[in-house]
Design a protein around this motif. Structure first.
Motif, PDB file in Angstrom:
ATOM      1  N   PRO A 115      -3.506  -4.844  16.081  1.00  0.00           N
ATOM      2  CA  PRO A 115      -3.060  -3.535  14.901  1.00  0.00           C
ATOM      3  C   PRO A 115      -3.457  -4.413  13.943  1.00  0.00           C
ATOM      4  O   PRO A 115      -3.915  -5.453  13.137  1.00  0.00           O
ATOM      5  N   VAL A 116      -4.222  -2.965  13.207  1.00  0.00           N
ATOM      6  CA  VAL A 116      -4.530  -3.269  11.881  1.00  0.00           C
ATOM      7  C   VAL A 116      -3.735  -4.318  10.875  1.00  0.00           C
ATOM      8  O   VAL A 116      -4.801  -4.345  10.050  1.00  0.00           O
ATOM      9  N   GLU A 117      -2.766  -3.988  10.339  1.00  0.00           N
ATOM     10  CA  GLU A 117      -1.288  -3.930   9.728  1.00  0.00           C
ATOM     11  C   GLU A 117      -1.600  -6.343   9.690  1.00  0.00           C
ATOM     12  O   GLU A 117      -2.062  -6.692   8.854  1.00  0.00           O
ATOM     13  N   PHE A 118      -1.393  -6.314  10.661  1.00  0.00           N
ATOM     14  CA  PHE A 118      -2.127  -7.895  11.337  1.00  0.00           C
ATOM     15  C   PHE A 118      -3.124  -8.387  11.055  1.00  0.00           C
ATOM     16  O   PHE A 118      -3.149  -8.965  10.220  1.00  0.00           O
ATOM     17  N   ILE A 119      -4.916  -8.115  10.964  1.00  0.00           N
ATOM     18  CA  ILE A 119      -6.139  -8.476  10.199  1.00  0.00           C
ATOM     19  C   ILE A 119      -6.273  -7.914   8.765  1.00  0.00           C
ATOM     20  O   ILE A 119      -6.133  -8.642   8.447  1.00  0.00           O
ATOM     21  N   ARG A 120      -5.258  -7.067   8.342  1.00  0.00           N
ATOM     22  CA  ARG A 120      -5.298  -6.847   6.578  1.00  0.00           C
ATOM     23  C   ARG A 120      -4.438  -7.705   6.013  1.00  0.00           C
ATOM     24  O   ARG A 120      -5.004  -8.076   5.100  1.00  0.00           O
TER      25      ARG A 120
END
Length: 481
Positions: free
Chosen positions: A80-85
């Protein structure tokens, strides 16, 4: 107290990601999505050793480390994008924190089976380095917290728990020593750690040395007490918790004789009782160890008990899909023999298959296992579009080999047991006489997973697999280029 709050808040930074667990959609949204798309989104093939070798051939890592040591860190799924950010914003003790660019985030969020695999592998390499950078910071903080007078055992247990949770979300393997520490703290929260301190401190010292050698840590970490961010002082309400408790790993619901199903499959010559005798012995071993209070100090001593549970459930999953697909083939062949093989019949058969995909999706949130074969089967299922598709035979062959491989693990040589196979007479007879045969197969499939989920409601199979497949290299730190 300031350090204590900072330590907890640092660990809790990963809490808002809890709702983005694989297949965490609401039921209505889950049903609306295409079964094939849902399976593809979940299924993730890991890169092969040759693919990793080719992609990393010019790197320092490739020259210094065996590819086999790195494979366990590579994950083919979508992050998920949120996790990487969140990883990008995580405060670490590195002098040059690793940052993943928007382009790299897009790559990690995309389907591994599409696009450049070399680019994906190299991006994954950077992701693993970022995870190791964070782990190195966590290791320093853990070592510091163990020596802090103000740090309670409960606080340390919560912090170790969050280290494991973060690794699970990132598909980053957890070392056996950290699992042992977590289980000990969960089981003996009021027991001092003095007897384990020399071993733990020596492990942490080795790891911190390797972290320094790989330039994940500054030469001097004077700002350790300043790692505090009031944005994450408490848990975010309403988020799904990481379902892990030390006692759940014992799978106590399986201890009763009727607790786990070893039944025979209608249509398969699969004899579950062969495994059950071995399972009973393992139950006695781990029950004795638990009653003697040894489980908390040697949790992996009888790991075979858990491996049998996972193997039996996998064999049952594969067995149900296997018999369904073969029945599907037999009905197609029988229908084709008649001259009135109409478009309506083909549509009806296809509808039955789509029902299978729908029910596979319904159980995946609980039953998904991040293993290569499991993902290969899911992908093959999602790619079958016609009732007489050749991929059915390919999938059936894979399922047959794996069921027999699992059985062969527990069957002694020369005991006279035949391999599991399709009872073709049974299938052909029922396919010709019972128009509801396929639907009945689906009913048994649903019943199996409903009962399994009830028995193991506190432990998803992917977490069980994550626990079993520990990283045994106590002093391994993912190398930094």
């Amino acid at each position: 107290m300031k350090f204590q709050l900072g330590l907890i808040s640092l660990a809790l930074k990963f809490v808002f990601y809890l709702s983005t667990e694989v297949s965490g959609d609401g039921e209505d949204d889950y049903i609306r999505k295409s079964g094939r798309q849902q399976i593809i989104r979940m299924a993730a093939l890991r890169p092969t050793a040759s693919e990793i070798t080719s992609a990393m051939s010019d790197s320092e890592i490739f020259r210094n480390i065996q590819v086999e040591d790195l494979q366990q860190f590579f994950y083919g799924g979508q992050y998920p994008v949120e996790f990487i950010r969140l990883l990008n914003g995580y405060k670490t003790l590195s002098s040059e924190p690793i940052q993943l660019s928007d382009e790299e985030i897009t790559t990690l969020n995309s389907n591994y089976n599409e696009g450049s695999k070399t680019n994906r592998i190299l991006t994954q390499l950077k992701f693993c380095r970022k995870m190791q950078e964070i782990q190195c910071t966590n290791i320093v903080l853990l070592k510091f917290s163990l020596s802090e007078i103000e740090s309670s055992l409960d606080d340390i247990a919560k912090y170790v728990y969050n280290m494991i949770e973060m690794s699970y979300r990132a598909r980053f393997p957890v070392s056996e020593w950290l699992w042992k520490l977590y289980i000990h703290l969960q089981c003996y929260k009021t027991t001092p750690l003095e007897e384990h301190s020399p071993e733990i401190n020596e492990t942490l010292r080795k790891l911190i040395t390797l972290c320094h050698e790989n330039k994940y840590l500054k030469e001097k970490s004077d700002d350790i007490l300043n790692m505090y961010d009031d944005k994450f002082q408490c848990f975010v309400k309403g988020k799904e918790q990481f379902p892990l408790n030390a006692k759940n790993l014992l799978v106590e619901s399986m201890w009763a004789s009727s607790g786990i199903a070893f039944e025979d499959f209608p249509g398969l010559t699969f004899k579950g009782y062969i495994i059950y005798g071995i399972f009973e012995k393992e139950i006695e071993n781990i029950r004795y160890q638990y009653n003697k209070y040894e489980w908390a100090t040697e949790p992996f001593k009888h790991k075979k008990y858990l491996e049998i549970i996972l193997d039996v459930l996998k064999a049952q999953f594969y067995g149900y899909v296997w018999i369904f697909l073969v029945s599907y083939q037999k009905i197609v062949a029988s229908t084709k023999e008649k001259l009135n093989y109409t478009a309506e019949m083909r549509t009806s058969l296809q509808s039955d298959y789509e029902r299978l995909l729908f029910h596979v999706n319904k159980v995946l949130f609980f039953a998904y296992i991040d293993e290569q074969l499991f993902n290969e089967v899911l992908i093959l299922l999602s790619e079958i579009y016609e009732p007489d598709d050749k991929k059915i035979s390919h999938t059936v062959d894979k399922l047959a080999k794996e069921v027999n491989h699992i059985l062969g693990t527990y069957i002694k040589p020369n005991n006279g047991h035949k391999v599991a196979e399709i009872d073709t007479k049974y299938v052909e007879r029922h396919c010709k006489t019972d128009p509801e045969f396929l639907r009945n197969q689906l009913g048994m499939f649903r019943k199996f997973f409903r009962e399994t989920e009830e028995r193991q409601v506190k432990l998803k199979l992917n977490i069980l697999s994550f626990y079993i497949n520990v990283n045994r290299s106590v002093d391994f730190v993912f190398p930094n280029i």
